[in-house]
Design a protein around this motif. Structure first.
Motif, mmCIF file in Angstrom:
data_model
loop_
_atom_site.group_PDB
_atom_site.id
_atom_site.type_symbol
_atom_site.label_atom_id
_atom_site.label_comp_id
_atom_site.label_asym_id
_atom_site.label_seq_id
_atom_site.Cartn_x
_atom_site.Cartn_y
_atom_site.Cartn_z
ATOM 1 N N MET A 328 -31.349 -7.773 36.847
ATOM 2 C CA MET A 328 -31.104 -8.523 38.077
ATOM 3 C C MET A 328 -32.334 -8.512 38.967
ATOM 4 O O MET A 328 -32.737 -9.534 39.505
ATOM 5 N N ARG A 330 -35.488 -7.930 38.127
ATOM 6 C CA ARG A 330 -36.567 -8.690 37.496
ATOM 7 C C ARG A 330 -36.434 -10.190 37.764
ATOM 8 O O ARG A 330 -37.382 -10.845 38.181
ATOM 9 N N GLY A 331 -35.227 -10.713 37.513
ATOM 10 C CA GLY A 331 -35.008 -12.147 37.695
ATOM 11 C C GLY A 331 -35.235 -12.568 39.139
ATOM 12 O O GLY A 331 -35.887 -13.574 39.416
ATOM 13 N N ALA A 332 -34.727 -11.753 40.071
ATOM 14 C CA ALA A 332 -34.855 -12.108 41.481
ATOM 15 C C ALA A 332 -36.317 -12.078 41.910
ATOM 16 O O ALA A 332 -36.798 -13.002 42.579
ATOM 17 N N PHE A 334 -38.901 -12.507 40.104
ATOM 18 C CA PHE A 334 -39.549 -13.652 39.454
ATOM 19 C C PHE A 334 -39.411 -14.902 40.316
ATOM 20 O O PHE A 334 -40.392 -15.562 40.674
ATOM 21 N N ILE C 126 -38.393 -22.626 36.232
ATOM 22 C CA ILE C 126 -38.560 -21.261 36.737
ATOM 23 C C ILE C 126 -37.267 -20.740 37.355
ATOM 24 O O ILE C 126 -36.828 -19.628 37.062
ATOM 25 N N LEU C 129 -34.684 -20.103 34.655
ATOM 26 C CA LEU C 129 -35.098 -18.987 33.796
ATOM 27 C C LEU C 129 -34.842 -17.665 34.519
ATOM 28 O O LEU C 129 -34.298 -16.717 33.937
ATOM 29 N N GLY C 130 -35.197 -17.624 35.808
ATOM 30 C CA GLY C 130 -34.922 -16.421 36.591
ATOM 31 C C GLY C 130 -33.425 -16.179 36.726
ATOM 32 O O GLY C 130 -32.949 -15.051 36.588
ATOM 33 N N MET C 131 -32.693 -17.270 36.949
ATOM 34 C CA MET C 131 -31.247 -17.144 37.111
ATOM 35 C C MET C 131 -30.599 -16.609 35.836
ATOM 36 O O MET C 131 -29.646 -15.831 35.881
ATOM 37 N N THR C 133 -31.865 -14.452 33.767
ATOM 38 C CA THR C 133 -32.042 -12.997 33.749
ATOM 39 C C THR C 133 -31.129 -12.322 34.760
ATOM 40 O O THR C 133 -30.482 -11.322 34.460
ATOM 41 N N VAL C 134 -31.061 -12.891 35.965
ATOM 42 C CA VAL C 134 -30.232 -12.296 37.014
ATOM 43 C C VAL C 134 -28.771 -12.261 36.560
ATOM 44 O O VAL C 134 -28.088 -11.238 36.682
ATOM 45 N N LEU C 135 -28.299 -13.388 36.024
ATOM 46 C CA LEU C 135 -26.895 -13.458 35.614
ATOM 47 C C LEU C 135 -26.590 -12.486 34.483
ATOM 48 O O LEU C 135 -25.541 -11.857 34.454
ATOM 49 N N GLN C 136 -27.545 -12.366 33.524
ATOM 50 C CA GLN C 136 -27.305 -11.454 32.413
ATOM 51 C C GLN C 136 -27.114 -10.036 32.950
ATOM 52 O O GLN C 136 -26.204 -9.313 32.539
ATOM 53 N N GLY C 137 -27.970 -9.663 33.904
ATOM 54 C CA GLY C 137 -27.832 -8.355 34.520
ATOM 55 C C GLY C 137 -26.505 -8.218 35.255
ATOM 56 O O GLY C 137 -25.833 -7.187 35.179
ATOM 57 N N THR C 138 -26.115 -9.283 35.968
ATOM 58 C CA THR C 138 -24.847 -9.251 36.709
ATOM 59 C C THR C 138 -23.677 -9.071 35.753
ATOM 60 O O THR C 138 -22.754 -8.282 36.007
#
Lengths: 353, 397, 348
Positions: A328, A330-332, A334, C126, C129-131, C133-138
């Protein structure tokens, strides 16, 4: 993916406007603009030092830890600096990089029976030929880079799996001699001065070559114009087809070298080697200040992006943040970093992306 | 010109309609009735002589079951460090209430048709399929293997297709423990006998299957963790490199040892646990960071994978010059066994891929032969150390 | 007369070009119908429909995203996210509330994407792509790394109902998908709002000058993409009676391929929901047939790649040709040639 062009007509004379607009930048944007990505890297380092001073983490500020960070991202760096040429040329990303890596690796392992050097040469040639496919289709016929490289990655993956019937092969079994196998194993494991690993050396060499290529050669200059404004480049007599094709070839060269490294590391030639390196490389490239619109950024910046990813992972693990939250964060980070840098560029009238 | 295209389209539609009308009789006939003496001939076949590619016997039945403790009233109420917290996952299937299970035909395994649906393509799966094929050949069973490439939608489709073929048995590796109940239920309601294998499904899925066969992940890791704790002198800090989230290995290969050691070696402390995925370089960075963070406190690492993860671990350890860290992992790939032979990995679990597939087919054959089938059949449990690693060469994959 | 013929020929080519996905579908379907064992029966065809349901639903929104000239890489994780939310909340609030919440969750993710793209002007590649990663973590965080299953009788009942064939080829879930496709297709083609999306994608500057609020359309497209991904995801999860932590992962590349094969261009302003739907069907028929032939995934991946590459190359090549002959008038050239021929004939 057309860019938002609405801002475009406001830009009259960038030089004149620069000062007036620069005032509007907030501190962070200004900071980012002047120091580039290394400003952020510096922030991370300072953050790490502060944490260490207050005893939250320990061991951050040590030579070994810094070397670990570099070691961990060297492979990503090798792939990213090559793919940066594709981004620089205004073609987003090379999604065929992972399968190029896998193909190069598995071919090399297969060819080890003919000795170490022939195997390396043949496999590099095979890997680069994937880049040739991209070069022709995207350079000459203007196929969309994202979906074309996606299609190429499907085909390559299919070929690898068809030829090796869903099996993985091992260098020490395939090699003709113990020496060849040991040499192959050493691609990842050879260390200079007992500290600096061969991939890091490869990365440094690539950085130097690519930086020279991008800044000191005619190709680099033409690539910049092509990336920034393809039509203008074409009308000014640049052979844009060849330039774009060359950018994809550079990316394939990097991916092929990366493929050898990752295969040496994992000691198996398999179709799944290198999976995920496409988006990870794009992330590094874009964090490193290279805009997807093309023609902006530098190899050094990309290296900064790669290092930031390494630093970020390092600090988060040292802090004891769990795997899930790391994603989470990392994505944020980015989105925020890229968003802020895009905004500052725009406020300066430098970019319409 | 548009007419031509339209005509083509209409023609196609008609063809489809015609196909649908005549499709009724297409569903395949069930396998032909019992041949005289088939049962006796089937029972006479001895598959225990078969060997896997590593020279080990392909199938080793009996023994290796372990006592199943009483299920606590609410396992999830217990702390995660309590072994009984994991009862529902660890002993899934032992308390199943079998529902609507077809009666065994008792006419012998020879000539039966089996569809085997695995989870996805991997060298492990290739070896597993080979093992299954060996047993199938011994019984002259017609075995068809399908692989959905780790895609749930495709696996569901394959289950439909398999049911449509009306085989004598479906063998299924559910993609995920939690998707298994509905998948098993669907096959069960279609009246096709089902054996689940390899991935431990949710307990509910076991109600609809004849049996589950596969590795005893929890049990193996309980044994492995004791071995590991002994080597550690029952003290010190340890860290866990976890499996990818979502399946039972994610829990079994981390909380199995944690809960076991909370009783066996309470002095051992868990420093951290992370799931970096199955990439050597990511694992390497993780372990390097651990070494920086914990320094000499870190005495042992337990990994969910003995190839890429283990390689990453040893790269990090060799960089830091730490030869004292005791590493154990789930195995046994070639890379992992090489590491054991080099004296780097302390121990790995014996995870026979060929045996996994073979045991499922063997259990199916037993069922056709009318033998008694226990609800859960485990693969042999064994820890591979430097002493006996030679016996497991050449590796299965 | 001759001029007409040339026009006829051009028309034929353009008709074929416009309908090439239907032709591709026809060819592949015919091939499978003739050669694949156990292909042509109600059960198998229904299986194809049921399998395509997820990706066809998700592809609706994705087509819209491509039409406005953006990209959404987060659809795969939105599928999973909606599935996890919908099934995770079912215990406490019941399907009546948890399903709308799951769909809304997808919409909110789309809204965030859209605002970041349209207002903060960050490239959609971008942002999404960032979203991703964020969602996967969520997803991992809210589930604690454990997939969710519903093994209660009522969950099974809904699952069975969604998967039950009530008419050849149709199950409720397939019907929902088809209705959504028809609605979206109609809305895109026949309403002003729908056509405005094409304008935004075709040339956002012109659209802006024409008084279309491009930002609003961009945000709307991302919200719709989030919503359709969520609808696809929650229906899939309900039919499976389970939500795994990566159930949507394979959809991203699949949907991108299908949308492109269906003739929607990455450059924006071109394409259609119905064609994408047919493309999803085409791929599904192909994959189904490959399984029936007993071939492995390597064949499937390879063929999908070859078809995708062929479509892209064809499209790229035609536009390359068009650029080459831009401004040339073949009929005049022909006339000139004829005159020359006539002159040559008369002189000899």
């Amino acid at each position: 993916m057309t860019e938002q062009k609405t801002q475009h007509e406001h830009i009259v004379q960038p030089e004149m406007q620069l000062d007036a607009r620069a005032v509007k930048l907030n501190i962070f944007s200004k900071f980012l603009h002047t120091l580039g990505i290394y400003g952020i890297a510096g922030l991370f380092v300072i953050f790490g030092i502060v944490l260490q001073v207050f005893g939250v983490i320990n061991g951050f500020l040590s030579v070994q830890n810094m070397l670990n960070i570099v070691d961990a991202v060297a492979l990503l760096g090798i792939v990213a600096v090559g793919m940066a040429f594709v981004t620089y040329s205004g073609h987003y990303a090379d999604l065929s990089a992972p399968t190029t890596m896998a193909l190069t690796g598995i071919v090399c392992v297969q060819m080890l029976r003919y000795g170490f050097l022939p195997a390396i040469l043949i496999s590099l040639a095979v890997g680069i030929s994937v880049g040739l496919l991209n070069a022709v289709a995207i350079g000459k016929f203007k196929a969309n880079p994202i979906i074309w490289t996606l299609a190429v990655s499907y085909v390559t993956l299919g070929v690898i799996r068809l030829v090796w019937v869903n099996k993985q092969i091992y260098p020490d079994v395939m090699a003709s001699s113990q020496r060849a196998s040991d040499l192959f194993d050493a691609i990842y494991r050879l260390r200079f001065f007992g500290k600096i690993a061969l991939p890091v050396i490869i990365l440094i060499i690539l950085i130097i070559i690519y930086t020279l290529l991008m800044t000191r050669t005619q190709f680099g200059a033409q690539l910049k114009i092509t990336g920034a404004a393809r039509k203008a480049a074409k009308f000014s007599g640049i052979n844009v087809e060849r330039i774009i094709g060359a950018a994809f070839l550079v990316s394939a060269v990097s991916a092929a070298i990366g493929g050898l490294v990752v295969t040496s590391l994992s000691r198996v030639g398999a179709w799944y080697n290198g999976a995920g390196y496409d988006f990870r490389a794009v992330t590094a490239i874009v964090i490193g200040g290279m805009t997807l619109a093309g023609g902006r950024g530098s190899i050094i910046g990309v290296v900064g992006g790669v290092l930031i990813i390494g630093l970020m992972n390092n600090i988060m693990t040292l802090l004891g943040i769990g795997t899930f939250s790391q994603d989470m964060i990392r994505g944020a980070i980015f989105i925020i970093v890229v968003g802020v840098s895009a905004k500052s560029l725009r406020s300066l009238g430098r970019d319409d992306a | 010109m548009k007419k031509l295209v339209k005509l083509l389209f209409v023609g196609l539609m008609l063809l489809t309609a015609a196909g649908l009308v005549f499709a009724g009789g297409e569903a395949e006939e069930a396998a032909s009735g019992a041949v005289e003496g088939n049962l006796e001939a089937s029972l006479a076949i001895d598959v225990s002589v078969l060997t896997a590619a590593d020279g080990q016997p392909l199938i080793k039945l009996g023994g290796q079951t372990r006592p199943v403790p009483e299920r606590p009233a609410d396992p999830s109420a217990l702390p995660e460090t309590d072994p009984l917290h994991w009862w529902d996952m660890e002993f899934a299937g032992w308390n199943s209430v079998k529902t609507n299970i077809p009666e065994s035909p008792k006419d012998g395994a020879i000539g039966k048709r089996i569809v085997m649906i695995v989870h996805g393509d991997h060298p492990w799966t290739t070896a597993c399929s080979n093992g299954a094929q060996k047993v199938a050949d011994a019984y002259d069973i017609d075995l068809k293997i399908m692989s959905p490439n780790w895609d749930l939608a495709v696996q569901n489709q394959m289950i439909d297709q398999a049911i449509n073929e009306r085989p004598d048995m479906i063998l299924l590796i559910p993609l995920d423990a939690k998707t298994a109940p509905q998948q098993a239920r669907k096959i069960n309601r279609a009246g096709v006998p089902l054996i689940l294998f390899n991935t431990l499904p949710s307990a509910e899925a076991m109600d609809y299957a004849i049996a589950w066969t596969g590795p005893d992940d929890f049990g193996q890791f309980r044994i492995l963790s004791r071995l590991w704790a002994d080597a550690l002198g029952k003290e010190g800090g340890v860290a866990y490199v976890q499996h990818a989230p979502g399946g039972s290995p994610y829990f079994a290969r981390c909380f199995g040892p944690i809960s076991e050691l909370s009783e066996y070696a309470p002095e051992i402390t868990v420093l951290d646990k992370q799931a970096p995925g199955f990439e050597a370089d990511k694992t390497m960075q993780l372990v390097s960071d651990w070494l920086t963070r914990f320094g000499d406190e870190l005495k042992g690492i337990c990994a969910a994978d003995d190839s890429a993860q283990a390689l990453g671990i040893f790269e990090a350890l060799s960089k830091a010059g730490r030869e004292d860290v005791i590493v154990v992992a789930a195995g046994n790939s070639k890379v992992g066994m090489d590491l054991v032979k080099d004296g780097k990995l302390y121990a790995i679990t014996y995870q026979t891929a060929e045996g996994d597939g073979a045991l499922a087919v063997k259990t199916a054959a037993d069922w056709f032969n009318g033998l008694e089938i226990e609800p859960v059949r485990y693969l042999p449990q064994h820890m591979i150390t430097v002493e006996d690693v030679e016996d497991f060469y050449p590796p299965q994959w | 007369m001759r001029k007409l013929q040339i026009k006829d020929k051009q028309q034929l080519i353009s008709t074929i070009d416009k309908n090439r996905i239907f032709i591709l579908f026809g060819v592949i379907f015919l091939f499978m119908a003739l050669f694949a064992p156990r292909f042509m029966n109600v059960f198998n065809l229904t299986t194809i429909m049921r399998t395509m349901s997820l990706n066809a639903t998700v592809a609706i929104g994705f087509t819209l995203i491509l039409v406005i000239g953006q990209l959404d890489l987060s659809i795969g994780t939105i599928i999973t996210f909606a599935a996890v939310v919908g099934l995770g909340l079912k215990e406490s609030v019941g399907f009546g509330l948890s399903v709308p919440l799951a769909v809304a969750a997808g919409g909110v993710v789309g809204l965030i994407n859209g605002i970041l793209v349209a207002k903060a002007k960050i490239n959609s590649f971008i942002v999404t792509l960032g979203m991703m990663t964020v969602l996967q973590g969520t997803i991992y965080t809210i589930t604690g790394g454990n997939s969710i299953s519903l093994s209660t009788p009522d969950a099974f009942a809904i699952s069975d109902w969604l998967a039950e064939m009530f008419f050849p080829l149709l199950t409720p879930r397939v019907l929902i998908t088809i209705i959504l496709v028809i609605l979206a297709s109609f809305g895109m083609r026949r309403t002003r709002i729908g056509r405005n999306f094409y304008m935004v994608g075709g040339n956002s500057q012109t659209a802006w000058l024409a008084g279309i609020d491009t930002d609003r359309y961009t945000i709307a497209a991302f919200v719709i993409s989030g919503l359709t991904a969520a609808v696809g995801g929650i229906l899939f999860a309900m039919e499976s009676a389970a939500a795994t932590l990566n159930m949507g992962n394979s959809s991203l590349m699949y949907v991108i391929s299908a949308t492109i094969i269906g003739g929607t261009s990455m450059a924006g302003g071109k394409g259609g929901v119905f064609k994408t739907f047919v493309a999803v069907l085409t791929l599904e028929v192909l994959y189904n047939g490959i399984i029936l032939f007993g071939l492995g995934n390597e064949v499937k991946i390879f063929l999908a790649g070859v078809i995708l590459a062929a479509v892209i190359l064809y499209e790229a090549y035609t536009s390359y040709r068009r650029e080459k002959v831009l401004g040339q008038r073949p009929e005049l050239m022909k006339e000139l040639e004829r005159d020359r021929e006539a002159a040559a004939a008369s002189s000899s």
